[in-house]
Scaffold this active site. Structure first.
Site, PDB file in Angstrom:
ATOM      1  N   HIS A   1     -33.750  17.298 -14.054  1.00 35.79           N
ATOM      2  CA  HIS A   1     -33.769  18.761 -13.388  1.00 35.79           C
ATOM      3  C   HIS A   1     -33.144  19.653 -14.119  1.00 35.79           C
ATOM      4  CE1 HIS A   1     -34.875  16.799  -9.603  1.00 35.79           C
ATOM      5  NE2 HIS A   1     -33.777  16.051  -9.220  1.00 35.79           N
TER       6      HIS A   1
ATOM      7  N   ASP B   1     -38.449   8.584 -10.369  1.00 36.33           N
ATOM      8  CA  ASP B   1     -37.438   9.062  -9.418  1.00 36.33           C
ATOM      9  C   ASP B   1     -38.111   9.860  -8.316  1.00 36.33           C
ATOM     10  OD1 ASP B   1     -34.180  10.095  -9.713  1.00 36.33           O
ATOM     11  OD2 ASP B   1     -35.278  11.367  -8.683  1.00 36.33           O
TER      12      ASP B   1
ATOM     13  N   HIS C   1     -37.237  12.190  -6.778  1.00 32.02           N
ATOM     14  CA  HIS C   1     -37.436  13.818  -6.866  1.00 32.02           C
ATOM     15  C   HIS C   1     -38.331  14.111  -8.052  1.00 32.02           C
ATOM     16  CE1 HIS C   1     -33.319  13.248  -5.011  1.00 32.02           C
ATOM     17  NE2 HIS C   1     -33.933  13.956  -4.135  1.00 32.02           N
TER      18      HIS C   1
ATOM     19  N   ASP D   1     -33.533   6.250  -6.419  1.00 30.18           N
ATOM     20  CA  ASP D   1     -33.249   6.939  -4.931  1.00 30.18           C
ATOM     21  C   ASP D   1     -34.406   6.667  -4.381  1.00 30.18           C
ATOM     22  OD1 ASP D   1     -34.568   8.413  -6.887  1.00 30.18           O
ATOM     23  OD2 ASP D   1     -33.463  10.442  -6.710  1.00 30.18           O
TER      24      ASP D   1
HETATM   25 ZN   LIG Z   1     -33.609  11.831  -7.597  1.00 29.65          ZN
END
Ligand SMILES: [Zn+2]
Length: 310
Positions: free
Chosen positions: A127, A167, A169, A245
């Site tokens: 990110h 991941d 996200h 995650d």
């Molecule tokens: Zn994540």
């Protein structure tokens, strides 16, 4: 198979650990769970990534902002703590992340020199961007590493590089970092129902595999295998953000994979990359649940047994 780990990766704030759902000591748990495995060779970065190297990646405004306690705490998603000095955050949280960046660098250099799979237990800060830090990511290790490899002549600017992001996200930081670099291919498998939802970074993904909130392991693995089939050959290097995650027990990821599903995902990844002879750096990525370390241990153990992986 090389697994890259340093005891300096661990983020331990003592009583303050409860401020964040991130288990900052999972790296030690993964190391301890694998240390009896004779197929695994642990290697360690000699020193953390320097701020000089990191500043070379950041915009001049971000170089100032990564030195601000208030702004770093906001990016780490912890409440503002008036008495907490930047020097404490730097020593306890940011220095471990700079060790993680160094682990990604070490894995990439070794992958380019010797081929094969090099698994950094940390890194995968997908990110973070040159102009922003968010979502518990301060330094974009893949972007910093890619820039440094090109500067040192270990990668040519037009070498094809692949980033696979599994991941939960969406990897908005990598998409923003490589927005104008079409020599970098992005394959991203992500939950469409959670942060980040920025359309401009989602549009940058070359091979998207969007998953609905609550997707189970069977559906996830089927769509992921189809996405991997779309990969071309000829990549000089692959980075894989292998966040755990996606586990059903994770409070943030919103997907429903089991520990075995995560291990099978990493096996599919390495099968696809080794079949195409792409030197590979696996990265820890996110993973906040009680099962996160167990899933990484299971996945690395299984992958170390794949014929041809070294
Ligand atoms: Zn994540």
């Amino acid at each position: 198979m090389d697994v890259i780990y340093s005891r300096h990766y661990n983020i331990d704030l003592g009583l303050l650990n409860r401020l964040h759902p991130f288990d900052g000591t999972k790296f030690r748990a993964i190391h301890d769970g694998l240390k009896a495995n004779s197929r695994i060779n642990f290697v360690e970065p000699a020193e953390p990534a320097s701020m000089e190297l990191i500043d070379g990646f950041l915009t001049s405004l971000m170089s100032k902002q990564v030195r601000s306690a208030v702004l770093v705490l906001r990016a780490l998603e912890v409440p503002r703590i008036p008495f907490m000095r930047f020097s404490f955050i730097d020593r306890k949280v940011l220095a471990p992340m700079r060790w993680g960046v160094a682990g990604t660098m070490l894995g990439a250099v070794n992958a380019l020199e010797r081929g094969g799979v090099h698994w950094n237990l940390s890194g995968g800060y997908h990110h973070a961007m040159p102009q922003a830090m968010e979502g518990f990511c301060i330094y974009n290790d893949i972007g910093i590493c890619h820039g440094d490899l090109v500067r040192r002549g270990l990668l040519a600017p037009d070498d094809k590089v692949l980033i696979i992001d599994t991941d939960a996200h969406h990897g908005n930081g990598n998409a923003a970092t490589f927005k104008n670099n079409r020599n970098v291919t992005l394959l991203d498998v992500y939950n469409v129902g959670i942060y980040p939802t920025s359309e401009y970074t989602r549009r940058r993904v070359d091979i998207p595999a969007p998953m609905a909130m609550g997707t189970d392991g069977e559906t996830y693995l089927k769509h992921y295998a189809e996405a991997l089939e779309k990969l071309a050959d000829g990549y000089r290097l692959a980075f894989v953000v292998a966040g755990t995650d996606t586990l059903a027990s994770d409070r943030l990821g919103g997907l429903c994979l089991s520990i075995d599903d995560v291990a099978e995902r990493e096996r599919l990844t390495l099968h696809a990359l080794s079949r195409r002879s792409i030197p590979t750096v696996m990265l820890g990525g996110g993973g906040y649940s009680k099962d996160s370390a167990k899933a990484a241990i299971r996945a690395i153990s299984i992958c170390s047994e794949i014929p041809g992986i070294h």
